[in-house]
Structure formats: structure tokens, C-alpha cells
Write an enzyme that holds these catalytic residues in place. Structure first.
Site, short mmCIF file in Angstrom:
data_model
loop_
_atom_site.label_atom_id
_atom_site.label_comp_id
_atom_site.label_asym_id
_atom_site.label_seq_id
_atom_site.Cartn_x
_atom_site.Cartn_y
_atom_site.Cartn_z
N ASP A 1 29.36 7.93 70.47
CA ASP A 1 29.02 6.60 70.98
C ASP A 1 28.99 5.66 69.78
OD1 ASP A 1 28.28 4.44 72.51
OD2 ASP A 1 26.66 5.47 73.57
C1 NOJ Z 1 27.56 1.85 73.68
C2 NOJ Z 1 27.47 2.45 75.05
O1 NOJ Z 1 26.40 3.37 75.10
C3 NOJ Z 1 28.74 3.12 75.49
O2 NOJ Z 1 28.62 3.53 76.83
C4 NOJ Z 1 29.91 2.19 75.31
O3 NOJ Z 1 31.10 2.83 75.77
C5 NOJ Z 1 30.02 1.78 73.86
N1 NOJ Z 1 28.78 1.10 73.46
C6 NOJ Z 1 31.19 0.87 73.59
O4 NOJ Z 1 30.99 -0.36 74.17
#
Ligand code: NOJ
Length: 724
Positions: free
Chosen positions: A268
Site C-alpha cells: 500500500d
Molecule cells: C492508500 C489506500 O489504502 C489504497 O487502497 C489505495 O489503493 C492507495 N492509497 C493508492 O491510492
């Protein structure tokens, strides 16, 4: 130098990677790239390409390439390599439509609404529509589906997931993956693992037993891996004290070794915490809105010093390349920048389809005296509530945060509930009035003067913050880039007052999950419409007016009160001293309510139709491989066409120590009035297994087979005896 022991699978991948095949050269843009020859397998092509890559080429493949990147309106980017014919990897958020900074894409219903359709065929179509839009926009990696579990109903991101049951979530996610990847776009399962709350998400440790992890939290991911998902995103939180993105147990042992996941694990955004540990423990790609810092120069140095074996780096890159070849990213490149990012990807087909999913996911919870559908003509209808007209501003056509699909560009605005009802009502010569409900007396007089009152109520949910409560009065507010903020409202009082003024009151809920309904006994109708996407008003009106029969079923239990929740102690949620203790064990969602004999307000699997269904003729026979075949008939015993979702719940012998009922199969059948259909559902041996000391185990004994219209409405009961 520290010697690092590599898991068997990594080494075997390394061996495969090194046995380079000779492929006929092909020339792309004047460059010789033998791996562009499509007559070879994805693994052969990846091997061939890998053998041509330098250390720097490989390092460039495993981290985001640009700071604050917004190329193609996306959220992540790994630059392609023209010399090697490698296309860019362009990543965007996707659970409810192509998001990020993207313009002119369809805002589909939220994933919780998708799960409520209980319709994997529809979900596969959704994946294909989503993938097609993404591809047109130059995106070839979508950051969906989300598979965290609805353990805590207040989780601000539950709208992005598929509910509280691992079987339903797994089947739904697998279908989406199949559809999405059919469009040459890689699906990313997230957030692996147990990012089940937003409170303290970057620091909290989800502490869980092995059995519970295997039975509740992993199976959804396994089902989607089995469907061929190309990528998995590890989560912000810790699992049993170790950051998910550097936990060998879940990344390598469970995902890659046990499930046979052949794709790549990306972190993530900024969820990577180390170089050597993460790389050696199974992370394949560091992602974030900045470049590095762990899988850039630091990884190169670690490889040069032998702290991360070159074989591990090769395996990381091999996994990425093989997935890109397998899903078709090399052979079906996305349209060229920049025009693609600004073109309108949304077609009439997509808009229509967004409405269809919304309709199929709407759950009719109450219909006293058959008030619905609204088939009369010339009625006066009072539409009440800010949610009826303010869906765009309130961000309740879909949820907030990174998954949000913004409404700008040339895209048409959200069709609100008020617009949908006004337009549809006109065809019945109905007259529609609107009252925002900010003045309760004004709403009461509008309701009193009308034949029917329809009150829209809502909560807001988004990334980064959990809802303070399931109480509607505490769960509304506004959402922006930084998440949602909550302000007190008087929605419960409004509904009760309107219902007192007019007993023919229907409540339409636009919520991301369960809410409390202290007024449930006072109103005539309750419709859960979730966050239903840009066509919300049309879909809601078509259900209210009976143009479409409601057939959605709840993917989450709706409790009567907060004190009934399985996670009602602070140790369980939000956790104490950085640890959320999953001591409710297997008793997540309906498993808890059944075991503790707490009657919910609405049960997992609940959902009414405008027609009725009878069940008969249950037969349970053994199938090869330790499974069973369950068959029975469903008859539409009413006067309207409709669809039913028959559900199969298995009850284990008590020696297994399992919750009373567990969903192991379902189907969705559309039936004309009087029509009977035989339904056959296969259960594999896993449906009769629990996680014991030596892995998946079948306890000898009698297993109950319960077939019903909901987890609380079992219509047929049978048994099957299994040998241990
Ligand atoms: C953080 C989020 O938790 C995740 O779901 C997302 O895909 C990424 N940011 C990218 O935006």
C-alpha cells in the site's frame, strides 16, 4: 554477510527464470525484443526478458517512478523501458469505478452494493466494464477488489469491501478479477491482511489465531488468487505484531507457498517499512506517491552486498513480468497519452450497467401491508431528506477516500433520488414534493399532506477514519480529501416524526453498511440502497415503483444496538496499546449473533421481494473428493416475476467447535410467477473442513445442510455424514 534462507518457491522460480528459452526475435519500434513473440508462454517470455535486464533495469521495475505522480490521472506509475519493450505500469483506484484524478469515468455502485447482488455473473460483467474504462484511460493495473472483512461495522472502508462472510466475499472478488483481467488490466487484491479498521490503521496490530486467520480472513483472498489475480497489495497494519508488508508468514508462507500465488505483491502507499526484511520476506514492489525510499538505491546496495540475494530480486521482477505477459499488457497496450486520459470512457452501456448493479444490490428490508411497489396512479409523494437531493455534495453516490470516483469533466451529474422519483412518478401521474428535513415541522406537514412519504437517510464513510457509531445521528457529516468529519444530525427524529404523521412512510437508506433503526417498527417500508453510483435515483425509483423486483440480500448483519456488536470491547476494537485482539475468534458477523443467540434487526442474507418463494425437495448426496451436491426446488409462489437467492449454510458436528451456521454456497434464480426451478449447488471438501492442528481437517460426523432465503430464514434442512 548474513545468509538468507529463501523459501522453496522463490528458488524454484529462480531456477525457471534462469532457464532462458530461445525465442524468435521480433522487432517493436525498431527494437529487438524476442519476448514479444506470443507463441511462448508468459513464463518463457518473462524469463527471456529478465535475462536481458541489468541490475538497474530490475530495480526500476520494483518501485514507483515519479513523485506525486498524476500521469494519466492515476495514482501510481512504474515507467516502461522502451529499449526492452516494457510498457508503463499505470495504476489507479477502482473499487467503484476508475478513480484517482481521472475524469469521465463511470461512478458505479460501491463494492458493498455489488456484494449485495449475490450475483457473480453480474460482478464479472462489472469487472469487464471497469477494466474496459480503465484501459481506455491508459490504466493497466487497477487497485481492486478490496477484500477486508466486515468485522467492525463502523470501519470507514467497509463500503469498499464485500461484507462479513469470507465465502460471499471470495466468490464476488473472484468474479470481478476474471472480468477485469479479461480486459488486459491487472487486478490487485487489497488490503492484505486484516486492515479491518481505519482507526490507527498504520500502527495497529491485528492479533489473531492461526485458525481464525485461515478460516475467516484468508479464504476470500485465496478464492481471488485461484481466479488468477495478478497482484496483491499488502496493508498498512501489522498482523500479529509484524507489518503486513514484511511478514513472511502471510506473504510467503500463506500467499505464495500455500495458495500458489504467482503474481506480485505491492505495498500500500508508503506501507513499506524496510528494504532487506521486506524484500526477503516476500514484498515484490514498493509503492507510494513518492519514489522509494526502500526499493530504490537501498535495494540495489542490499543486492550488491548480498543482503538480498540477486535470486530474490530476479523473482520479484519475474513475478511482475510474468503477470504482465499473462494478463496481456505487452500484447494489448493501452492507448497513447495524452488524449486517452481526457477522453470520455463512459458509454451509454456503462451508465446503463451502473444502474443495473444498483438495482440488483438494493435490499428491501420491510414492506408492511404491501405498500411497495408504488403502483397506484395520481398519488402525492413527499420526498424528504437532504440525501434525496444532495448525493453529489454529500458523496453518497459512492464512498469517499482513494476509491472515490469524482464527478467532473463532461460526465453527467448524479441522478439523485429526488430526480429519479420525480421522473418516474410523472409516468404514473404522481405529484412529488420535496422537503429537505432541516425543518422537522415542515417535513411533517409535507408528509401529512401526502399519500406516501419517502425519507432518505444516509451516513458518510471514507478512507482514514471509522464511523463514530452506527447511529445515524452520529454517522452523517461531510467528506473531503482528508477523510470524513462527523457532525450530529437529527435523522432518527426526522424519520420518527414523519412516520407519526403518515404511516405510509418508506425509508431509503444510503449507507456504507449497517445502521441502527430505532424507528424500524414505525415505518411501513425500509430499503437499503447503499452508495448506489451515479444512476442511484433511477435505480431506487425503479425498485420503489416495481419496474424491477428487489432481489438484493444483506452481506452484513444489521444489529439492534451497539452493545450487541461482536467487537464491543475496546480490546477488540479499536484495540489497546496498539493491539486489536481478535478474541471473538470465528464469531464474526452472523456467526456471532447465531452463537450468542442475539437477534439482529436484520440478518445476514436477508432481503425481501415483491413476490414470494417456496422451497421444496432437498436432496444431499456425496460427491467425489469429499464434497457434496445439494439440490432442491424453488418456486415463485407469488404473482410477479422475481429473483431469489437460495443460500446453503453448513452446520458442523459440535466436536469441530465451529459457529452454528456457515455460508458455503448460493445461487440466484429468476422465476416467472408459478415457475419452479431445480437448483443444484456443489460443496467441495473445504465446505466441511476446519483449520486444525495439522491444517484443514474434516471431523467425522453429521453435518447439517440448511437451505434458506437468509441466515435467519432456513426453509429446508438435511444432513450428510462425513468420515473424518
Ligand atoms: C492508500 C489506500 O489504502 C489504497 O487502497 C489505495 O489503493 C492507495 N492509497 C493508492 O491510492
Amino acid at each position: 554477510m548474513k545468509l538468507v534462507r529463501l523459501p522453496a518457491l522463490i528458488l524454484s522460480a529462480f531456477v525457471v527464470a534462469m532457464s532462458v528459452v530461445t525465442v524468435a526475435p521480433s522487432t517493436v519500434a525498431g527494437v529487438s525484443c524476442p519476448w514479444m513473440d506470443t507463441s511462448h508462454t508468459a513464463a518463457q517470455r518473462a524469463n527471456s526478458l529478465l535475462s536481458a535486464m541489468s541490475l538497474d533495469d530490475e530495480i526500476a521495475m520494483v518501485h514507483n517512478s515519479d513523485d506525486k505522480w498524476s500521469y494519466y490521472g492515476a495514482v501510481g506509475h512504474i515507467a516502461g523501458n522502451a529499449r526492452l519493450c516494457i510498457p508503463d505500469l499505470v495504476m489507479n483506484n477502482a473499487g467503484q469505478g476508475v478513480g484517482g484524478k481521472q475524469v469521465d469515468t463511470t461512478a458505479f455502485p460501491a463494492p458493498i452494493a455489488q456484494a449485495a447482488t449475490w450475483d457473480p455473473t453480474l460482478e464479472e460483467d462489472f469487472g469487464a466494464h471497469l477494466g474496459k474504462e480503465a484501459w481506455k484511460k491508459g490504466t493497466n493495473v487497477l487497485l481492486a477488489p478490496g477484500l477486508d472483512t466486515g468485522r467492525v461495522p463502523m470501519n470507514g472502508r467497509n463500503f469498499e469491501y464485500f461484507g462479513e462472510d469470507p465465502y460471499l466475499a471470495g466468490v464476488t472478488a473472484a468474479a470481478e478479477v476474471t472480468g477485469l483481467q479479461s480486459q488486459h488490466v491487472i487486478a490487485t487484491l487489497k488490503h492484505y491482511l486484516m486492515n479491518d479498521q481505519e482507526t490507527n490503521r498504520t500502527t495497529v496490530s491485528a492479533d489473531v489465531s492461526e485458525r481464525v486467520m485461515q478460516e475467516i480472513y484468508l479464504p476470500g483472498f485465496q478464492a481471488a488468487v485461484d481466479a488468477g489475480a495478478g497482484s496483491v497489495m499488502c496493508s498498512y497494519n501489522k498482523v500479529n505484531g509484524i507489518y503486513a508488508c514484511q511478514a513472511t508468514k502471510i506473504l510467503t508462507n500463506d500467499l505464495k507457498d500455500a495458495f500458489g500465488f504467482s503474481g506480485f505483491v505491492m505495498s500500500d502507499w508508503r506501507a513499506t517499512h524496510s528494504t532487506v526484511q521486506s524484500a526477503n520476506n516476500g514484498l515484490d514492489m514498493e509503492m507510494g506517491s513518492t519514489v522509494g525510499p526502500y526499493f530504490t538505491g537501498a535495494l540495489k546496495t542490499a543486492v550488491q552486498h548480498g543482503e538480498v540475494p540477486r535470486a530474490r530480486l530476479d523473482d520479484m521482477v519475474f513475478r511482475i513480468l510474468r503477470t504482465m505477459f499473462r494478463v496481456g499488457l505487452f500484447d494489448h497496450p493501452t492507448p497513447a497519452e495524452p488524449s486517452a486520459s481526457h477522453a470520455n470512457a463512459e458509454t451509454t452501456g456503462e451508465i446503463q450497467f451502473a444502474r443495473t448493479i444498483a438495482e440488483q444490490g438494493i435490499v428491501l428490508l420491510k414492506d408492511r401491508g404491501g405498500l411497495l411497489p408504488l403502483t397506484g396512479t395520481g398519488q402525492s409523494i413527499a420526498v424528504i431528506g437532504e440525501a434525496a437531493s444532495g448525493a453529489g455534495a454529500l458523496k453518497i453516490y459512492n464512498g469517499a477516500g482513494s476509491a472515490h470516483v469524482p464527478l467532473f469533466g463532461s460526465k453527467s451529474d448524479v441522478v439523485t433520488g429526488l430526480t429519479g422519483i420525480t421522473q418516474r412518478g410523472a409516468t404514473n401521474d404522481d405529484s412529488v414534493t420535496y422537503s429537505s428535513g432541516r425543518s422537522i415541522p415542515a417535513a411533517v406537514s409535507a408528509a401529512a399532506a401526502a399519500d406516501v412519504a419517502i425519507v432518505f437517510a444516509y451516513d458518510v464513510s471514507g478512507e482514514g477514519v471509522d464511523l463514530p457509531s452506527l447511529d445515524l445521528d452520529q454517522a452523517s457529516g461531510s467528506c473531503g480529501k482528508g477523510g470524513c468529519t462527523y457532525q450530529a444530525s437529527r435523522q432518527n427524529e426526522l424519520i420518527a416524526a414523519v412516520a407519526a404523521a403518515n404511516p405510509d412512510t418508506v425509508v431509503v437508506l444510503n449507507t456504507g453498511g449497517p445502521v441502527l433503526m430505532p424507528w424500524a417498527g414505525k415505518v411501513s417500508g425500509i430499503v437499503e440502497a447503499w452508495y448506489p453510483g451515479e444512476q442511484m435515483g433511477k435505480a431506487i425509483a425503479r425498485v420503489l415503483f416495481g419496474d424491477v423486483d428487489p432481489s438484493g440480500k444483506l452481506p452484513e448483519t444489521f444489529p439492534r444496538k451497539m452493545a450487541d456488536l461482536p467487537t464491543r470491547t475496546a480490546a477488540r476494537y479499536p484495540g489497546v496499546n496498539g493491539h486489536a485482539t481478535y478474541s471473538e475468534g470465528l464469531l464474526v458477523g452472523y456467526r456471532w449473533y447465531d452463537q450468542k443467540q442475539i437477534t439482529p434487526l436484520y440478518c445476514f442474507g436477508d432481503g425481501l421481494s415483491y413476490t414470494t418463494f417456496d422451497y421444496s425437495g432437498l436432496k444431499v448426496i456425496k460427491a467425489s473428493g469429499g464434497g457434496a451436491t445439494v439440490s432442491f426446488s424453488v418456486t415463485n409462489s407469488g404473482k410477479r416475476s422475481g429473483a431469489e437467492v437460495p443460500q446453503v449454510y453448513v452446520a458442523f458436528p459440535s466436536a469441530a467447535g465451529e459457529p452454528p451456521l456457515q455460508l458455503k454456497g448460493f445461487d440466484k434464480v429468476s422465476l416467472a410467477p408459478g415457475e419452479t426451478r431445480k437448483v443444484t449447488i456443489g460443496l467441495d471438501s473445504r465446505a466441511f473442513s476446519y483449520w486444525g492442528a495439522s491444517g484443514w481437517t474434516v471431523t467425522a460426523g453429521k453435518y447439517g445442510i440448511n437451505v434458506g432465503s437468509s441466515s435467519c430464514d432456513i426453509r429446508l434442512q438435511g444432513q450428510i455424514t462425513m468420515a473424518g
